[in-house]
Design an enzyme around this catalytic site. Structure first.
Site: not given
Lengths: 474, 139
Positions: A95, A371, A397, A400
């Protein structure tokens, strides 16, 4: 669980019981408090007990409870005596995120948003029914081995796209023979599709620049510039590879499955046959995902050019994976060691000078793409020296999740969410109404805070803040 | 007894399914998986698909059965809304499940399931002899 503050934004849990290394947490007080509301840290302790783990079980500021290992974690294992775990890679293998910088302005997009989102929807299938490129089994095997290079050879994108992609869009080690048949059956018609859930294609405007020189090297010129972000992975292909290997490892090594506090955390010793097969299949899924985002990047470029002509430009800034295991060499206790670094909901973040950073960025460092959730900001960061010293070259990343989808559906009716976004100048085109509620901004942690912690802890530096203008989602 | 309930889970979707017998609970778990993807009341009874699964223990059997449901969603766009003739046989190798899934094509959105997980999975017989099954689906 005894949590000790080591320094500003860094907390640690010393080894107890079966833990072989400490847990190290990168978080603000507020983000740490949210982690304590679910099983994130207990899962990090379970990971710290796995054989061959090196240094620490690392928890990123965006961590939330996952299956086996929390999402937002890094675990490195000795490449000779360690293990590999499908759950520490994640179900959605590779991903990741791709960003394109355009020659357009925010106003260009807002003036023709309806037309633009329709063009994007036509060229980039979203949602579960989105039909992808149909491939013969032989051709699909080539995608597994060649990754984004397959797409380039078939007329999608250009060589520059490959040069500005993690691993140049192809990881070595893919073994199509290790890919279970059911995974191929699921993935064969899904190439070139976005999928659903938190995956999206988003048109964003540059909102703020923190490091102008670095931003310019990345092709980001200044506030108001229009960029396009693609967030997706290996679709059903990767999910089924993970599922099949959890089963295979359990069948091959039942004593390991029985010994675990959480059966999802199934692992295989690195030298075992099943570990070698998983490695080959995981890299095949990673290559499928690189190929997928490369094709979608090309399709986004076509859609922008259909509306704006050649001035759309749309050049790839970078492409990162945030669910992967990689063989890397890191400095540990004064010596270079070969490791299998698992990043599950974590992004590689190499500083300037690292050999794995594309030549174009070697002097500034690797772009890191974070993102946000639908309607919130996203960020471009750059790898920093601190990541090599503290997190095996990794950072966070994304935002969350904070709230379950069930609760989000109750709390945020899709009409309210869309009206709220519209009031802020954001248009959403979604394949599903539920999708809009489930991915409402309020269901996620504050991405701004996640990025602040990454920056302050020195594991990445803020380059630019991006805000959404138009969202296409499943 | 209610057949199943959908529960809160931060990142994914969790359900608990109930049954007077193990077989009934498994059938309800299959319909609960569909209910995560879409409202099962909206699924037509258009066709039936037979499934079979084998496993050494009951949790793995649940994992196998629900993996098949997700596989059918993604490869055939099929969602079950009911389960017929579900039978679980026990032999020296473990358990064997057979069932016929009744349902129809996914219309519009829905079917948004990635994978079944072992996370928080339960297959428990309660004191009153009834069964409770729990699983988390990655979505």
């Amino acid at each position: 669980m005894d949590i000790v503050k080591e320094s500003e934004h860094v907390y640690a849990i010393a080894p107890t019981g079966k833990m072989r290394v400490p847990v190290r947490i990168f978080a603000s007080e507020e983000l740490l408090r949210k982690m304590l509301e679910d099983q994130s840290l207990a899962q990090a302790c379970n990971v710290a007990a796995l054989p061959g783990i090196v240094g620490a079980s690392i928890v990123m500021p965006d961590a939330h409870q996952g299956y086996g290992m929390s999402v937002g974690g890094v675990a490195a294992f000795d490449a000779h005596d360690g293990i590999i775990s499908p759950a520490a890679v994640g179900y959605d293998i590779n991903c990741g995120v791709r960003l394109l910088a355009t020659g357009l302005r925010r106003e260009d997009a807002t003036a023709r948003m309806g037309e633009l989102l329709a063009a994007l929807a036509k060229s980039c299938p979203v949602g579960v029914g989105g039909e992808g490129i149909r491939l013969s089994e032989a051709e699909f095997t080539r995608v597994m081995a060649e990754g984004a290079h397959w797409a380039l050879a078939h007329g999608y994108g250009d060589a520059d796209d490959l040069a500005r992609c993690e691993a140049n869009g192809r990881l070595p080690g893919a073994d199509p023979a290790a890919v279970p048949k059911r995974a191929t059956q699921r993935g064969r018609n899904q190439l070139g599709t976005v999928g659903a859930g938190n995956h999206f294609i988003e048109l964003q405007a540059v909102d703020e620049i923190y490091l102008p020189d670095v931003a310019r090297s990345f092709g980001i010129s200044g506030p108001g510039q229009l960029v396009a972000m693609i967030h997706c992975g290996s679709r059903g292909f990767g999910h089924q590879i993970c599922t099949e290997y959890i089963k295979r490892i359990e069948d091959t090594l039942p004593e390991i499955a029985r010994s675990l506090p959480d059966r999802d955390l199934m692992y295989a010793p690195i030298g075992s046959d099943v570990a070698r097969s998983y490695w080959g299949a995981m890299n095949a899924a990673a290559n499928f995902a690189f190929c997928n985002r490369h094709i979608l990047g090309h399709q986004v470029r076509l859609a922008l050019q259909e509306v704006f002509g050649e001035r759309a430009q749309a050049r790839t800034v970078y492409d990162v994976c945030h669910n992967i295991a990689k063989r890397e060499t890191h400095l540990v206790g004064g010596a270079m060691r070969e490791l299998i670094v698992h990043r599950k909901g974590a992004t590689r973040a190499l500083p300037a000078g690292s050999g794995d950073v594309p030549e174009a960025y070697r002097d500034v460092g690797q772009p890191v793409l974070i993102p946000g959730s639908m309607g919130t900001a996203s960020y471009v960061l750059v790898g920093a020296q601190g990541s090599l010293e503290r997190t095996f070259g990794s950072t966070a990343h994304g935002a969350g999740r904070l709230m379950s989808r069930t609760r989000a559906k109750q709390e945020f009716p899709s009409a309210d969410v869309e009206a709220g976004l519209a009031a802020r100048g954001i248009t959403v085109k979604a394949a599903s109404r539920n999708g809009v509620s489930e991915e409402a901004p309020g269901a996620y942690k504050d991405v701004d805070e996640v990025v602040e912690v990454s920056d302050a802890a020195g594991i990445a530096r803020k380059v630019a803040r991006l805000v959404p203008v138009g969202v296409l989602k499943g | 007894m209610q057949p199943y309930e959908l529960l809160e889970h931060t990142a994914d979707a969790k359900f608990r399914a109930y049954g007077e017998t193990l077989e009934e609970a498994f059938g309800n778990a299959i319909v609960a998986t569909s209910a995560i993807a879409t409202d099962p009341a909206g699924i037509a009874h258009e066709r039936s698909v037979p499934i079979e699964a084998r496993a050494r223990d009951l949790r793995r059997l649940l994992f196998e059965a629900l993996d098949q449901v997700i596989f059918l969603m993604d490869t055939q766009r099929f969602l079950p809304s009911a389960v017929q003739g579900l039978a679980i046989a026990r032999d020296e190798d473990g358990y064997a499940l057979r069932a016929t899934l009744v349902g129809g094509d996914i219309r519009g959105s829905g079917g948004n399931l990635k994978a079944i997980t072992y996370h928080e999975m339960l297959v428990d017989r309660r004191e009153d002899g009834t069964w409770v099954l729990q699983a988390v689906v990655d979505i």
